[in-house]
Design a protein around this motif. Structure first.
Motif, mmCIF file in Angstrom:
data_model
loop_
_atom_site.group_PDB
_atom_site.id
_atom_site.type_symbol
_atom_site.label_atom_id
_atom_site.label_comp_id
_atom_site.label_asym_id
_atom_site.label_seq_id
_atom_site.Cartn_x
_atom_site.Cartn_y
_atom_site.Cartn_z
ATOM 1 N N ILE A 93 30.791 0.454 -1.689
ATOM 2 C CA ILE A 93 31.424 1.652 -2.231
ATOM 3 C C ILE A 93 32.430 2.152 -1.216
ATOM 4 C CG2 ILE A 93 31.062 4.004 -3.043
ATOM 5 C CD1 ILE A 93 28.155 3.167 -3.602
ATOM 6 N N PHE A 95 36.116 4.304 -1.449
ATOM 7 C CA PHE A 95 37.267 4.860 -2.151
ATOM 8 C C PHE A 95 37.699 6.098 -1.394
ATOM 9 C CE2 PHE A 95 33.488 6.739 -3.873
ATOM 10 C CZ PHE A 95 33.816 8.058 -4.094
ATOM 11 N N ASP A 98 35.330 9.167 0.003
ATOM 12 C CA ASP A 98 33.897 8.862 -0.002
ATOM 13 C C ASP A 98 33.158 9.495 1.178
ATOM 14 O OD1 ASP A 98 34.476 7.244 2.110
ATOM 15 O OD2 ASP A 98 33.922 5.361 1.160
ATOM 16 N N ASP B 517 39.472 8.350 -7.725
ATOM 17 C CA ASP B 517 38.728 7.290 -8.411
ATOM 18 C C ASP B 517 37.515 7.852 -9.137
ATOM 19 O OD1 ASP B 517 40.366 5.149 -7.451
ATOM 20 O OD2 ASP B 517 39.501 5.562 -5.486
ATOM 21 N N TYR B 520 34.441 5.714 -9.981
ATOM 22 C CA TYR B 520 33.410 5.494 -8.969
ATOM 23 C C TYR B 520 32.255 6.468 -9.142
ATOM 24 C CZ TYR B 520 35.209 1.994 -5.737
ATOM 25 O OH TYR B 520 35.589 0.833 -5.147
ATOM 26 N N ILE B 524 28.547 5.433 -9.673
ATOM 27 C CA ILE B 524 27.539 5.744 -8.653
ATOM 28 C C ILE B 524 26.453 6.629 -9.223
ATOM 29 C CG2 ILE B 524 27.156 6.938 -6.471
ATOM 30 C CD1 ILE B 524 29.987 6.059 -5.677
#
Lengths: 307, 660
Positions: A93, A95, A98, B517, B520, B524
């Protein structure tokens, strides 16, 4: 694309698989330094295996919260682990932004951990929960003043990119990074309930933080909590190690090598710290955490004005 | 296309008419029938209104028309439609909750008709505020809103705390309406028009823009509850009927936010100091708001302080947007205003959820003091779960909606730092740390609320705890919205983006908000939910294999644990409350006997509001004593009055004479 995902999955497996080993190494070093033989390095695995097979006991007044909280704990930590770079591998993960998700997803685990502790309805757990909530509050700014400040300086918002932006070419930046890493170390110590904030091996309920919160858990619940705490320790270890990759040279072998030596060195440092420092008083812990924050702020200011 | 717009407008008109019709149904002789029929009609009207809003241009791909309708009195631009959507969306669950809440009053044979009338008027006037295009009409609606909510608030007017708390609200509303009068008269003076669509003061020089800005921040800031002006909130919210406090906290204080944003549209682009001013006020509101909340034991007062916190978070977004506007950087504006607008929606949802949840508990237990609650999860599992969803959401923790809007605001910080360079990264970092700190405090506060109210065992025995279907429906709707916005934010982000790009930004917009994004997050969060589900199945199997039983909690060898030995709310928050003692005005009092055979000891703690007790009240008391000195002018003799009139008239004439 495909290779990235594969690498990401391998890194998660590494983190999940090796985290008890890391804890075992720390304990072993600590034992040797205090002149004991100590438990085998693989002892955490044996412990986990033993707990796993025990009967699960729930407190009478507990509710669905204490049933679901261990699961949330493990799942969120796995997700957090999936955001961390192992070696030079791109995490699963990754991006922009994050870093925020990382900080907040650990908050989710903490939220339910505190609730689960209060769910028992015992003063011991309540005490632990209150301490966790208080100290977590002081720990939060440290993360932002270290890794967050690198993010604000470099303009990257993904953990992987943030660490990649570190280049130890400039001396003032080098000093900045090293002091950041010290702050992160202090954060890791507090978040993973190590000394001097919390003693993982203490036997008195009144002095515990993390351990007292899971006092009434057993069987699979305790297994999940214990395993999550190993993962958490390793996650913070990786946050610390990642400062020291020479990101300008992209070699996978070098990455793995540094990962391994870095982890080993960190276990040694943790072992030494836990040997020479005793546990501090509860009321001094906010000061300890504020000290780490202050280092972060000063460091940032010095860096900004000398740039 | 025009057919669609016509249909929308007709639907909207129909919805208003039906909502107004609801008032007629109140005048039924039977209290119960009156309450039910009026609420059902109101609900129909609101649903129709929501349908018309959802079918409007904002929620489809069409261009948003900026033309005003009904002789220029009404204009449905993007900002209006967005806030109309919020009002209607939140009004529906609160109206559903009305059935259950007022039922208690009907059973006790208490008069509720006037409350229902004021509630309906309140909802209608709130909707009118956001769609009106005429300054006078705006002010009138505003006054109707304030008065009707005040009159609704005094449902239990025989209680002293109700009189006191509602008077705070009444006074605050009146101070602010005067400021708004001044502001709109000034705007009229500058433009010669009463129509919002004519207010374009974008590049006027001198003190025009700063004056309007400051007036709007003070006037609307009182309504929104920014920090120095927040003191009425924690007084008024606890005493209002729960339905009203849910609407008050969810929607009414957002009218302040609407006002600030609307004023921004008149004067954009604002100078940069405006952005910094708003940012600083907001971060103070956010941090102190949640810290005050931690010290409260009254659940509704606690939630009121959380409104101050959340208004602070919204304000941070607005401040970022202002900075972007000053520097003409669309990306920053999109992220700042986007975070603010989305958080406005989110806060409206989870705050009304929490208020209604606390109302359900209050109706059953008869107390708002959380220290007397506990173990309610065993009585009402469903309510506990929904309240928990709201708590996680308001703490800004994933996977629910609060996190999404806070994330956008964080991205606003990053973007500002990145685009403006210089000293901005450090300042933005400080604000980011502040927001993270607020998040940490909110976690501490809501773990406290949840665990003391719902978990553990009952501190005071609960005789019966019943929840009606209406409680569950209205809480369920709000909780579902929290989950949906958290798990699938794209459509909502798209709407917010449309609002901003259609009216907030001069020139080309930026896609910074849509480019995050979002996929995501969906992946998630879904995998978290899925992972928990799978693990739960595995866990159940393992428990079957190795056994599971329940047993008493570990008491360190002591076997007579009782509910009073549990950790209390004040002990949970004690350490955090003692730190900012000077600002919190938090007092602790111990009475410990030191004799050989200990007598019962006592402990009490109090928390006062710094602004209320050290600034607002002394100021008003001073004013009162000053005004009291003028009393001697008030003689009983009519000749004095005639003399005063003559003096005043001569002063006026003198001024007029000299002027001309």
């Amino acid at each position: 694309m495909g290779i990235d995902i594969l690498q990401g999955i391998i890194s998660i497996i590494i983190i999940l698989g090796l985290s008890p080993l890391f804890a075992g190494l720390v304990n072993k070093q600590k034992a040797i330094l205090t002149g004991r033989i100590g438990a085998p390095i693989l002892q955490p695995y044996y412990d986990l295996q033993k707990i796993f097979k025990k009967e699960t006991i729930n407190a009478t007044s507990s509710s669905f919260i204490s049933r679901i909280s261990p699961l949330i704990n493990l799942v969120t930590l796995v997700i957090a682990a999936a955001m961390l770079p192992v070696g030079f591998w791109k995490p699963l993960i990754s991006f922009s932004g994050d870093i925020i998700l990382f900080a907040y997803i650990l908050g989710l685990a903490r939220f339910f951990q505190i609730l689960a502790a209060m769910d028992i309805g015992s003063s011991f757990e309540g005490m632990g929960a209150a301490r966790e909530a208080t100290f977590a509050l002081f720990a939060e700014p440290i993360f932002f003043f270290t890794i967050g400040s690198i993010s604000f300086i470099s303009g990257f918002t993904s953990l992987f990119d943030i660490y990649h932006s570190i280049e130890l070419t400039n001396i003032s930046y080098g000093v900045f990074i090293i002091i950041c890493s010290i702050s992160v170390f202090m954060l890791a110590v507090s978040e993973c309930s190590r000394m001097p904030v919390d003693d993982p091996n203490t036997h008195l309920e009144l002095t515990m933080i993390h351990e007292v919160m899971i006092l009434d858990n057993s069987g699979i619940d305790l297994f999940l909590y214990q395993y999550s705490s190993y993962i958490k320790l390793f996650i913070y270890a990786i946050l610390e190690i990642s400062f020291f990759y020479p990101f300008s040279q992209q070699s996978y072998l070098l990455g793995i090598l540094i990962f391994i030596t870095g982890s080993a060195a960190l276990t040694f440092v943790l072992g030494v710290v836990e040997t020479i420092i005793s546990r501090s008083k509860m009321k001094n812990i906010p000061q300890y955490l504020l000290f780490a924050t202050a280092i972060g702020i000063l460091n940032l200011l010095i860096y900004t004005f000398t740039k | 296309m025009s057919i669609l717009i016509d249909l929308c407008n007709n639907l909207l008109v129909a919805s208003f008419v039906i909502q107004l019709l609801a008032i007629i149904f109140v005048f039924n002789k039977n209290n119960r029938t009156a309450m039910y029929s009026a609420n059902i009609v109101l609900l129909v009207g609101l649903t129709l209104g929501l349908a018309s809003t959802l079918s409007s241009a904002l929620f489809s791909s069409a261009e948003i028309s900026t033309e005003s309708i009904f002789l220029g009195y009404i204009r449905l631009d993007a900002l209006s439609l967005y806030f109309l959507f919020i009002v209607q969306l939140v009004a529906i669950p609160t109206t559903i909750y009305n059935f259950s809440y007022l039922q208690h009053y009907v059973e006790k044979k208490r008069p509720i008709k006037s409350f229902v009338v004021f509630y309906i008027i309140l909802i209608i006037s709130t909707q009118l505020i956001v769609i009106t295009n005429h300054a006078i009409f705006f002010l009138v609606s505003w006054e109707v809103m304030s008065l009707s909510s005040y009159l609704g608030m005094i449902l239990e007017r025989e209680k002293e705390e109700v009189q006191r708390g509602s008077f705070y609200y009444f006074a605050a509303s009146h101070v602010l309406i005067f400021i708004l009068y001044i502001m709109f008269f000034f705007l009229h003076n500058q433009t010669g028009s009463w129509l919002f669509s004519d207010y374009h003061l974008s590049f006027s020089t001198g003190i025009v823009v700063p004056t309007i800005f400051i007036l709007s921040i003070i006037g609307f800031g009182i309504k929104a509850g920014f920090m120095p002006f927040h003191f009425w909130l924690p007084q008024a919210h606890p005493v209002a009927p729960t339905v009203l406090s849910a609407f008050l906290s969810g929607v009414l204080i957002k009218m302040g936010i609407y006002g600030i944003l609307r004023t921004f549209l008149f004067i954009k682009p604002v100078p940069e100091w405006c952005g910094w001013l708003v940012l600083i006020i907001s971060i103070i509101s956010a941090i102190l708001g949640v810290w005050y909340a931690l010290a409260q034991h009254d659940i509704k007062r606690l939630l009121a302080y959380h409104s101050v916190e959340n208004i602070g978070i919204i304000g941070i977004g607005i401040g970022i947007g202002f900075i972007g506007s000053a520097n003409n950087l669309p990306a920053i504006q999109v992220l700042g205003f986007g975070g603010a607008l989305l958080h406005t929606l989110n806060h409206a949802i989870f705050k009304s959820l929490l208020f209604i949840g606390s109302g359900v508990v209050y109706q059953n237990l008869g107390t708002r003091n959380i220290e007397l609650m506990g173990g309610l999860v065993h009585r009402a599992k469903y309510i506990a779960l929904l309240f928990l969803i709201g708590s996680v959401a308001i703490s800004g923790i994933p996977p629910f909606n609060g996190f999404i809007s806070e994330f956008i605001i964080y991205m606003g910080f990053f973007n500002t730092a990145d685009e403006l360079k210089n000293y901005y990264p450090i300042l933005m970092l400080l604000f980011a740390v502040g927001l993270a700190f607020v998040g940490g405090l909110a976690v501490a506060c809501f773990t406290k609320v949840n665990s003391i109210m719902f978990l553990g065992s009952e501190r005071k025995e609960v005789k019966h705890f019943k929840t009606s279907i209406y409680d569950n429906i209205s809480l369920g709707i709000l909780a579902a919205l929290c989950v949906v916005i958290g798990f699938y934010p794209q459509p909502f982000v798209g709407v917010v983006n449309k609002v901003i790009s259609s009216s907030f930004i001069l020139g080309n917009s930026s896609s910074a908000l849509i480019d995050i994004d979002w996929l995501y997050f969906t992946i998630i969060f879904t995998s978290i939910a899925f992972g928990i589900f799978i693990l739960a199945l595995i866990k159940i199997r393992i428990e079957k294999k190795y056994g599971r039983r329940t047993s008493d909690a570990w008491g360190c060898g002591y076997n007579n644990l009782n509910p009073r030995m549990q950790y209390t709310a004040s002990s949970f928050a004690d350490e955090l409350n003692t730190i900012p003692q000077s600002v919190l005005v938090y007092h602790k009092k111990f009475e410990v006997s030191e004799t050989a055979f200990p007598l019962p000891s006592k402990f009490e703690s109090h928390s006062k509001d710094f602004v209320d007790s050290n600034i607002a009240m002394p100021l008003f008391n001073w004013l009162k004593s000053m005004v009291a000195k003028l009393k001697y002018l008030q003689q009983t003799d009519i000749r004095y009055y005639i003399a005063f009139i003559l003096i005043i008239i001569s002063i006026y004439s003198l001024i007029a004479f000299l002027w001309v």
